[in-house]
Design a protein around this motif. Sequence first.
Motif, PDB file in Angstrom:
ATOM      1  N   VAL A  41       0.856  -1.189   0.000  1.00 40.47           N
ATOM      2  CA  VAL A  41       0.000   0.000   0.000  1.00 40.47           C
ATOM      3  C   VAL A  41       0.887   1.232   0.000  1.00 40.47           C
ATOM      4  O   VAL A  41       1.735   1.408   0.879  1.00 40.47           O
ATOM      5  CB  VAL A  41      -0.946   0.016   1.219  1.00 40.47           C
ATOM      6  CG1 VAL A  41      -1.766   1.317   1.233  1.00 40.47           C
ATOM      7  CG2 VAL A  41      -1.866  -1.195   1.200  1.00 40.47           C
ATOM      8  N   LYS A  42       0.712   2.081  -1.008  1.00 41.11           N
ATOM      9  CA  LYS A  42       1.510   3.297  -1.139  1.00 41.11           C
ATOM     10  C   LYS A  42       0.791   4.526  -0.588  1.00 41.11           C
ATOM     11  O   LYS A  42       1.422   5.416  -0.030  1.00 41.11           O
ATOM     12  CB  LYS A  42       1.886   3.544  -2.608  1.00 41.11           C
ATOM     13  CG  LYS A  42       2.758   2.452  -3.222  1.00 41.11           C
ATOM     14  CD  LYS A  42       4.021   2.206  -2.440  1.00 41.11           C
ATOM     15  CE  LYS A  42       5.046   3.273  -2.709  1.00 41.11           C
ATOM     16  NZ  LYS A  42       6.298   3.060  -1.975  1.00 41.11           N
ATOM     17  N   GLU A  43      -0.543   4.592  -0.791  1.00 40.50           N
ATOM     18  CA  GLU A  43      -1.252   5.812  -0.393  1.00 40.50           C
ATOM     19  C   GLU A  43      -2.717   5.518  -0.106  1.00 40.50           C
ATOM     20  O   GLU A  43      -3.345   4.722  -0.791  1.00 40.50           O
ATOM     21  CB  GLU A  43      -1.163   6.851  -1.517  1.00 40.50           C
ATOM     22  CG  GLU A  43      -1.901   8.129  -1.215  1.00 40.50           C
ATOM     23  CD  GLU A  43      -1.955   9.088  -2.396  1.00 40.50           C
ATOM     24  OE1 GLU A  43      -1.901  10.293  -2.150  1.00 40.50           O
ATOM     25  OE2 GLU A  43      -2.073   8.615  -3.551  1.00 40.50           O
ATOM     26  N   VAL A  44      -3.227   6.202   0.915  1.00 39.70           N
ATOM     27  CA  VAL A  44      -4.666   6.226   1.191  1.00 39.70           C
ATOM     28  C   VAL A  44      -5.102   7.662   0.949  1.00 39.70           C
ATOM     29  O   VAL A  44      -4.593   8.581   1.589  1.00 39.70           O
ATOM     30  CB  VAL A  44      -4.987   5.800   2.638  1.00 39.70           C
ATOM     31  CG1 VAL A  44      -6.470   5.962   2.920  1.00 39.70           C
ATOM     32  CG2 VAL A  44      -4.534   4.366   2.893  1.00 39.70           C
ATOM     33  N   ASN A  45      -6.022   7.872   0.006  1.00 39.38           N
ATOM     34  CA  ASN A  45      -6.510   9.213  -0.310  1.00 39.38           C
ATOM     35  C   ASN A  45      -7.956   9.316   0.167  1.00 39.38           C
ATOM     36  O   ASN A  45      -8.869   8.781  -0.458  1.00 39.38           O
ATOM     37  CB  ASN A  45      -6.405   9.479  -1.812  1.00 39.38           C
ATOM     38  CG  ASN A  45      -6.747  10.909  -2.163  1.00 39.38           C
ATOM     39  OD1 ASN A  45      -7.720  11.470  -1.661  1.00 39.38           O
ATOM     40  ND2 ASN A  45      -5.957  11.498  -3.044  1.00 39.38           N
ATOM     41  N   GLU A  46      -8.135   9.988   1.305  1.00 37.86           N
ATOM     42  CA  GLU A  46      -9.473  10.132   1.894  1.00 37.86           C
ATOM     43  C   GLU A  46     -10.409  10.925   0.977  1.00 37.86           C
ATOM     44  O   GLU A  46     -11.588  10.610   0.883  1.00 37.86           O
ATOM     45  CB  GLU A  46      -9.376  10.829   3.256  1.00 37.86           C
ATOM     46  CG  GLU A  46      -8.697  10.013   4.316  1.00 37.86           C
ATOM     47  CD  GLU A  46      -9.658   9.132   5.102  1.00 37.86           C
ATOM     48  OE1 GLU A  46     -10.879   9.248   4.921  1.00 37.86           O
ATOM     49  OE2 GLU A  46      -9.161   8.321   5.887  1.00 37.86           O
ATOM     50  N   ASN A  47      -9.891  11.965   0.309  1.00 36.08           N
ATOM     51  CA  ASN A  47     -10.734  12.804  -0.545  1.00 36.08           C
ATOM     52  C   ASN A  47     -11.286  12.042  -1.746  1.00 36.08           C
ATOM     53  O   ASN A  47     -12.459  12.168  -2.094  1.00 36.08           O
ATOM     54  CB  ASN A  47      -9.976  14.040  -1.023  1.00 36.08           C
ATOM     55  CG  ASN A  47      -9.662  14.988   0.118  1.00 36.08           C
ATOM     56  OD1 ASN A  47     -10.398  15.068   1.089  1.00 36.08           O
ATOM     57  ND2 ASN A  47      -8.550  15.684   0.006  1.00 36.08           N
ATOM     58  N   LEU A  48     -10.431  11.255  -2.404  1.00 37.11           N
ATOM     59  CA  LEU A  48     -10.861  10.489  -3.577  1.00 37.11           C
ATOM     60  C   LEU A  48     -11.410   9.112  -3.207  1.00 37.11           C
ATOM     61  O   LEU A  48     -11.921   8.401  -4.059  1.00 37.11           O
ATOM     62  CB  LEU A  48      -9.692  10.318  -4.555  1.00 37.11           C
ATOM     63  CG  LEU A  48      -9.135  11.587  -5.174  1.00 37.11           C
ATOM     64  CD1 LEU A  48      -7.912  11.270  -6.039  1.00 37.11           C
ATOM     65  CD2 LEU A  48     -10.198  12.298  -5.991  1.00 37.11           C
TER      66      LEU A  48
END
Length: 127
Positions: A41-48
């Motif tokens: 897992v590289k990134e969690v984007n809450e907005n998208l």
Amino acid sequence: MNSSFKILCNGVVLETIERDKIYDEAHPNAVWIHMGQQYLVKEVNENLQTITVIRKDMDYYTKTMKEINVSNIKEEERIVYSDNHCSLCKGALTVTRHIWGYKVMKDDQVLEIHNEEFPSTSINTKG
């Protein structure tokens, strides 16, 4: 707001995951398994509402360190057993999961400990 996040690898949706499970199963740097293959897992984007992963073979896995609390219990039904030493209750409750870090593991041995605060999540359910 939609309660699920899309897990993406190279722009392709591999799976969706419920909001209350993202930091337990797919936090940044977690080893995530999909159809027998490992992903990092590289990134969690809450907005998208997306989680970006890359395909990578690793000889370790990750395990979250967490605390789970049950609160706001509203008893709706109770069964008392004949010996009066035990009862079974049913009702509404809130389950809150707080992730306060993760371990990097190999063969059940701790290789690293990462103390990292992730957002707490709560769900209302019955139990």
